[in-house]
Motif scaffolding. Structure first.
Motif, short mmCIF file in Angstrom:
data_model
loop_
_atom_site.label_atom_id
_atom_site.label_comp_id
_atom_site.label_asym_id
_atom_site.label_seq_id
_atom_site.Cartn_x
_atom_site.Cartn_y
_atom_site.Cartn_z
N ARG A 30 0.84 -1.19 0.00
CA ARG A 30 0.00 0.00 0.00
C ARG A 30 0.88 1.25 0.00
NH1 ARG A 30 -0.14 2.31 5.06
NH2 ARG A 30 0.61 1.06 6.78
N PRO A 31 0.31 2.39 -0.34
CA PRO A 31 1.09 3.63 -0.27
C PRO A 31 1.52 3.89 1.17
CG PRO A 31 -0.92 3.96 -1.54
CD PRO A 31 -1.03 2.61 -0.90
N MET A 32 2.77 4.28 1.33
CA MET A 32 3.30 4.64 2.65
C MET A 32 4.06 5.94 2.48
SD MET A 32 4.55 0.89 3.98
CE MET A 32 4.68 1.31 5.71
N ARG A 33 3.93 6.83 3.43
CA ARG A 33 4.52 8.16 3.29
C ARG A 33 6.00 8.23 3.62
NH1 ARG A 33 -0.12 12.38 5.01
NH2 ARG A 33 -1.78 11.26 3.98
N LYS A 35 8.11 5.38 4.93
CA LYS A 35 8.86 4.13 5.10
C LYS A 35 8.73 3.25 3.87
CE LYS A 35 7.62 3.76 9.98
NZ LYS A 35 7.07 2.84 10.98
N TRP A 36 9.70 2.35 3.75
CA TRP A 36 9.61 1.33 2.71
C TRP A 36 8.72 0.19 3.18
CZ3 TRP A 36 11.10 2.92 -1.77
CH2 TRP A 36 12.21 3.76 -1.92
N HIS A 46 3.51 -4.67 6.06
CA HIS A 46 3.06 -3.66 5.11
C HIS A 46 4.28 -3.18 4.33
CE1 HIS A 46 -0.96 -3.21 6.89
NE2 HIS A 46 -0.33 -3.51 8.01
N SER A 48 5.59 -0.61 1.00
CA SER A 48 5.24 0.54 0.18
C SER A 48 5.08 0.14 -1.29
CB SER A 48 6.33 1.61 0.29
OG SER A 48 6.08 2.64 -0.62
N THR A 49 4.06 0.68 -1.91
CA THR A 49 3.86 0.45 -3.34
C THR A 49 5.06 0.98 -4.14
OG1 THR A 49 2.59 2.50 -3.45
CG2 THR A 49 1.34 0.44 -3.30
N ASP A 50 5.78 1.92 -3.58
CA ASP A 50 6.94 2.49 -4.27
C ASP A 50 8.04 1.46 -4.51
OD1 ASP A 50 5.79 5.06 -4.44
OD2 ASP A 50 6.37 5.44 -2.37
N ALA A 109 7.55 7.58 -0.67
CA ALA A 109 6.27 7.89 -1.32
C ALA A 109 6.45 8.64 -2.63
CB ALA A 109 5.39 8.69 -0.38
#
Length: 134
Positions: A30-33, A35-36, A46, A48-50, A109
């Motif tokens: 999911r998107p995370m602001r 963290k990886w 969880h 990061s989608t990045d 992010a």
């Protein structure tokens, strides 16, 4: 984010979880602001989608990093020894991940929008047929 990249990433997480004998109660991309990735003592992971736009070698670093926290809650000598045992020169990969973040002047992010299966379909053979070669 494409479904193929997300599926490939989750498959990689499950592979490493089996290797490290870590039960996963919940796996989310999911998107995370800032963290990886993150994990909880209840077995929730969880990511990061990045990460999906990065090289799978960087995926392994982040995945193993998080999974090891289920048995070693800090970044002490034991954690570092386990990282080395599973990934070899993990410090070089960590520096590479830091450079990626710095080049994009980010928190994760703001990572690039290009997805790995669009740039390198061979990385995801099951998805290669779905990529339009133009």
């Amino acid at each position: 984010m494409t479904l193929c990249a997300k599926q490939a990433f989750k498959q990689r997480v499950r592979h490493w979880a089996r290797q490290l004998d870590v039960p996963i109660a919940w796996l989310a991309v999911r998107p995370m602001r800032q963290k990886w990735a993150s994990c909880s003592t209840s077995g929730h992971l969880h990511f990061s989608t990045d990460l999906l736009s990065l090289d799978p070698t960087l995926w392994d670093y982040v995945i193993v990093h998080e999974l090891l926290h289920f048995s070693v809650p800090n970044h002490g000598r034991l954690w570092k020894a386990l990282m080395r045992a599973h990934l070899g020169d993990w410090e070089a990969t960590e520096q590479r991940l830091q450079r990626v973040a710095a080049l994009q002047s980010i928190s994760p992010a703001n990572a690039p929008a290009a997805l790995p299966d669009q740039r390198h379909p061979a990385r995801f053979p099951a998805c290669a047929a779905a990529v339009d070669p133009e």
